[in-house]
Each structure stands twice: as C-alpha cells, then as structure tokens.
Enzyme design. Structure first.
Site, PDB file in Angstrom:
ATOM      1  N   LYS A   1       0.697  -6.050 -12.624  1.00  0.00           N
ATOM      2  CA  LYS A   1       1.888  -6.259 -11.791  1.00  0.00           C
ATOM      3  C   LYS A   1       2.357  -4.952 -11.172  1.00  0.00           C
ATOM      4  O   LYS A   1       2.908  -4.934 -10.081  1.00  0.00           O
ATOM      5  CB  LYS A   1       3.025  -6.814 -12.647  1.00  0.00           C
ATOM      6  CG  LYS A   1       2.842  -8.250 -13.064  1.00  0.00           C
ATOM      7  CD  LYS A   1       3.980  -8.653 -13.992  1.00  0.00           C
ATOM      8  CE  LYS A   1       3.808 -10.063 -14.482  1.00  0.00           C
ATOM      9  NZ  LYS A   1       4.628 -10.328 -15.682  1.00  0.00           N
TER      10      LYS A   1
ATOM     11  N   LYS B   1       2.736   2.980 -19.896  1.00  0.00           N
ATOM     12  CA  LYS B   1       3.965   2.646 -19.173  1.00  0.00           C
ATOM     13  C   LYS B   1       4.945   3.802 -19.103  1.00  0.00           C
ATOM     14  O   LYS B   1       5.794   3.842 -18.223  1.00  0.00           O
ATOM     15  CB  LYS B   1       4.648   1.434 -19.822  1.00  0.00           C
ATOM     16  CG  LYS B   1       4.047   0.114 -19.426  1.00  0.00           C
ATOM     17  CD  LYS B   1       5.077  -0.970 -19.649  1.00  0.00           C
ATOM     18  CE  LYS B   1       4.632  -2.298 -19.090  1.00  0.00           C
ATOM     19  NZ  LYS B   1       5.653  -3.326 -19.322  1.00  0.00           N
TER      20      LYS B   1
ATOM     21  N   LYS C   1      -7.194  -2.748 -15.077  1.00  0.00           N
ATOM     22  CA  LYS C   1      -6.896  -4.176 -15.147  1.00  0.00           C
ATOM     23  C   LYS C   1      -6.000  -4.581 -13.974  1.00  0.00           C
ATOM     24  O   LYS C   1      -5.251  -3.742 -13.439  1.00  0.00           O
ATOM     25  CB  LYS C   1      -6.249  -4.538 -16.489  1.00  0.00           C
ATOM     26  CG  LYS C   1      -4.885  -3.969 -16.680  1.00  0.00           C
ATOM     27  CD  LYS C   1      -4.185  -4.582 -17.893  1.00  0.00           C
ATOM     28  CE  LYS C   1      -2.767  -4.038 -17.935  1.00  0.00           C
ATOM     29  NZ  LYS C   1      -1.914  -4.569 -18.958  1.00  0.00           N
TER      30      LYS C   1
HETATM   31  P1  AMP Z   1       2.623  -9.252 -18.711  1.00  0.00           P
HETATM   32  O1  AMP Z   1       2.362  -9.335 -17.248  1.00  0.00           O
HETATM   33  O2  AMP Z   1       2.393  -7.887 -19.242  1.00  0.00           O
HETATM   34  O3  AMP Z   1       3.911  -9.847 -19.138  1.00  0.00           O
HETATM   35  O4  AMP Z   1       1.476 -10.133 -19.394  1.00  0.00           O
HETATM   36  C1  AMP Z   1       1.597 -11.509 -19.661  1.00  0.00           C
HETATM   37  C2  AMP Z   1       0.309 -12.084 -20.233  1.00  0.00           C
HETATM   38  O5  AMP Z   1      -0.753 -11.952 -19.276  1.00  0.00           O
HETATM   39  C3  AMP Z   1      -0.195 -11.388 -21.493  1.00  0.00           C
HETATM   40  O6  AMP Z   1      -0.758 -12.368 -22.360  1.00  0.00           O
HETATM   41  C4  AMP Z   1      -1.238 -10.451 -20.992  1.00  0.00           C
HETATM   42  O7  AMP Z   1      -2.194 -10.152 -21.964  1.00  0.00           O
HETATM   43  C5  AMP Z   1      -1.847 -11.261 -19.858  1.00  0.00           C
HETATM   44  N1  AMP Z   1      -2.442 -10.389 -18.833  1.00  0.00           N
HETATM   45  C6  AMP Z   1      -1.801  -9.451 -18.077  1.00  0.00           C
HETATM   46  N2  AMP Z   1      -2.645  -8.835 -17.229  1.00  0.00           N
HETATM   47  C7  AMP Z   1      -3.864  -9.412 -17.448  1.00  0.00           C
HETATM   48  C8  AMP Z   1      -5.166  -9.217 -16.872  1.00  0.00           C
HETATM   49  N3  AMP Z   1      -5.374  -8.340 -15.897  1.00  0.00           N
HETATM   50  N4  AMP Z   1      -6.190  -9.985 -17.332  1.00  0.00           N
HETATM   51  C9  AMP Z   1      -5.993 -10.903 -18.308  1.00  0.00           C
HETATM   52  N5  AMP Z   1      -4.790 -11.139 -18.895  1.00  0.00           N
HETATM   53  C10 AMP Z   1      -3.740 -10.404 -18.477  1.00  0.00           C
END
Ligand code: AMP
Ligand code: TRP
Length: 330
Positions: A198, A112, A195
């Site tokens: 966002k 990041k 992965k």
């Molecule tokens: P965040 O978008 O970083 O706030 O992630 C929120 C939740 O979604 C966390 O539990 C992450 O581990 C999960 N997460 C984010 N991106 C992925 C992805 N590409 N595949 C699976 N889980 C994800």
C-alpha cells in the site's frame, strides 16, 4: 464448537491485489467450515500518522472490500477493532509479557520506521505486535489466515500466548498461521524483489480493488518481466514472470503446469495480454460489488454495528478471565 478463525486488514488507503489474494480470498474459502471474525484494525492503522477524516472513510472502504471479496455476514462477523475496547486493554497487558528484544527483531518495524529509524517511530509502531497478539488471543483463535509478511508477528503471538499461559495458568489457545502455497507474497509489478505494498508510491506497482478494466490492462502490460524469456515457473531465476503466473493462477484456477503448457513457445507479450483479460474478468464482479456496497454506507454501518455486538460479547467474557488471572482490579 467449530475452530475459530481471526484475521484483519488495516484501513489504510486502497486494498490491493496482494491483500486480496494473500488475505481476503483465503478468508472467503475458510468461512464455509469455520467460525470467522474479520476485523478492520484501525488501532493498528494509527501507528503511522493518519488523516482522521480519511481514516473513517477507509474503514468503510475496508468493510465494502470484505463483502465484495465474498465474506458473508450471515456466516462471518465483520467489525471494527477500536469499537471493542478490550483489544486495546489486552494489548497493554500483553505488552507487559513481551520483551523489548523480541519487538526489536520485527522486520515490519524496521521497514515501517523507515529513514527516521527507531528514534522517530511512534512507540505504538514498536508495540504493534502485542496489540496484534491481543486481537488474536482475545477470541481463542485457532487459525489466522494471512500473507507471508505476517508470519513473524504470528510466531511472536504464539510465544506470548505460551509465556502468558505458563506464568498465569492456561488462558489462551496457541494459534496457527494459515499461509497459502502460492500467493502468500504477491510482488510489486515494477520490482519483483519488493512485495506489492500500500505504501509504494508507484501507481504502476499495484492493482487496486477499485481499478477499472483499462487501468488493470495498462498496469499488467507495463509490468516488468525477466531478461530470460519463456513462460515457466522459476521464482529464483525468473521472479517477475513467477509473480505474474501466480496472479494468473489465482484469476483462472489453472496450475503452474497448465499455464506453462498453454504458453509454451509464446512470448511475454502474449502471456501478458491473456493475463490482463483473465484478471479483468476475475476482478470485474468484485470491483462492481465493491462500489455497490460502498455506495450504501447505511447498510455498512448496520453490519458493523451487528459485528461489534457479536465480538463484544466474546471479548467481555475473555477479559473477565484475563483480569482475574493477572490479579487486576478487585
Ligand atoms: P496490510 O495491508 O498490511 O493490512 O495487510 C493485510 C493482509 O494482506 C495481511 O494478511 C497481509 O499479510 C496481506 N498482504 C499484504 N501485502 C501482501 C502481498 N503483497 N502479498 C500477499 N499478501 C499480502
Ligand atoms: N498486522 C496485520 C497486517 O498488517 C494486520 C493485523 C492486525 C492482523 N491484527 C491482526 C492480521 C490479527 C491477522 C490477525 O497485515
């Protein structure tokens, strides 16, 4: 008392299929037999610059997404992190038992902080894992359902909990990560080595909770595939198709073996068509209810007010003990 489960998502832009499969869907299954707190982690969101007006909208988007995914506010508590100030307070305290070297090893920080590197990243982005540890430890959480990318943060949370307990006496429960076998890491539809994220600028790389049927169809049909043909599950040799099969598995409940059988002798085109329709069918009710919840902000505010009360009561109790253990105040 039932084991407590805690998790959270950052209210930054739209929730995507990776968040939905990796986190939200898992949460809804767990709430049946656990006490659950699901947090909207706005203090984490501001570790990279956010537009204040958008952040406030994104908080309501996240609440609507939690509900649409099936979080039942009668059984689970949904609340906003910054509204319970003990998160920030405990984050500070845990920062004093976390080592710089530990934070430097976090891959999310390296990713990041991006091109500008550590020199330009905010100090908050660096200490992010101490705040995440605070979120979890504040509630004596026993399990944390997350995607695989959060595993490293969870490991550090466990280290911090043990270190604190050793130094100040037994205070925190040491939590476990809950990671699914399939779907813990949904990959970009445009590049199966990254992965789904966002922050990916490519719209085609991710499916959003707010996408309509035509958009989902278009994104699936344009998803990259592997040079080697055949619908078989082999993440190392055929990462793109393995990713699409994982999505199919989540949309239909079919096992990888079922899917291989169903598409034996068929091409990627047929598989993608079937996947698009299955995913549309699976997501349509979620998307519809997302818009319904989102169109009623008053109901969302009420729900978040109630969630804050519940979380605040627990946090108040725990922080009294923590301050006493550390020797803060009088
Ligand atoms: P965040 O978008 O970083 O706030 O992630 C929120 C939740 O979604 C966390 O539990 C992450 O581990 C999960 N997460 C984010 N991106 C992925 C992805 N590409 N595949 C699976 N889980 C994800
Ligand atoms: N760091 C997590 C992410 O980016 C979000 C998060 C913050 C979290 N605090 C948490 C997840 C506590 C689980 C538990 O996905």
């Amino acid at each position: 008392m039932k084991d407590l489960v805690f998790s959270g998502v950052q209210p930054t832009s739209d929730i995507h299929l990776g968040n939905y499969i990796g986190a939200l869907k898992q949460w809804t299954a767990i709430q049946n037999n656990h006490r659950c707190l699901f947090c909207i982690v706005d203090l984490h969101a501001i570790t990279v610059p956010q537009e204040p007006k958008e952040l406030r909208e994104n908080i309501l988007d996240a609440a609507a997404a939690y509900l649409a995914a099936g979080i039942d506010p009668k059984r689970s508590t949904i609340f906003v992190q910054s509204e319970v100030p003990e998160h920030a307070e405990l984050g500070w305290i845990l920062g004093t038992v976390t080592k710089m070297g530990e934070l430097e090893r976090m891959t999310q920080f390296k990713d990041k902080s991006g091109k500008g590197g550590a020199e330009r990243a905010s100090a908050g982005l660096f200490t992010y894992p101490a705040l995440m540890a605070a979120d979890i430890l504040l509630y004596d959480t026993s399990a944390v359902p997350v995607g695989e990318d959060q595993m490293q943060h969870l490991e550090l949370t466990r280290v911090i909990a043990r270190r604190f307990n050793e130094r100040f006496g037994n205070t925190f429960q040491v939590p476990a990560a809950l990671i699914q076998k399939h779907g813990a890491r949904i990959m970009s539809l445009q590049d199966p080595s990254k992965k789904m994220s966002k922050s990916d600028p490519s719209e085609l790389s991710k499916i959003l909770l707010s996408d309509d049927a035509d958009t989902i169809r278009k994104k699936i049909m344009r998803a990259v595939t592997d040079t080697e043909g055949g619908v078989s599950y082999d993440p190392d040799r055929k990462p793109a198709i393995a990713n699409l099969m994982t999505i199919f598995h989540h949309a239909t409940g079919k096992t990888m073996k079922d899917i291989e059988g169903e598409f034996e002798g068929k091409g990627y085109g047929d598989f993608k068509k079937a996947l698009a329709e299955a995913l549309i069918e699976h997501m349509a009710p979620v998307t519809k209810s997302y818009h319904e919840y989102r169109d009623n902000p008053n109901a969302l505010h009420k729900l978040l007010d109630a969630g804050r009360e519940t979380a605040q009561a627990l946090a108040t109790e725990k922080m009294k003990l923590v301050r006493q253990r550390v020797g803060l105040g009088r």
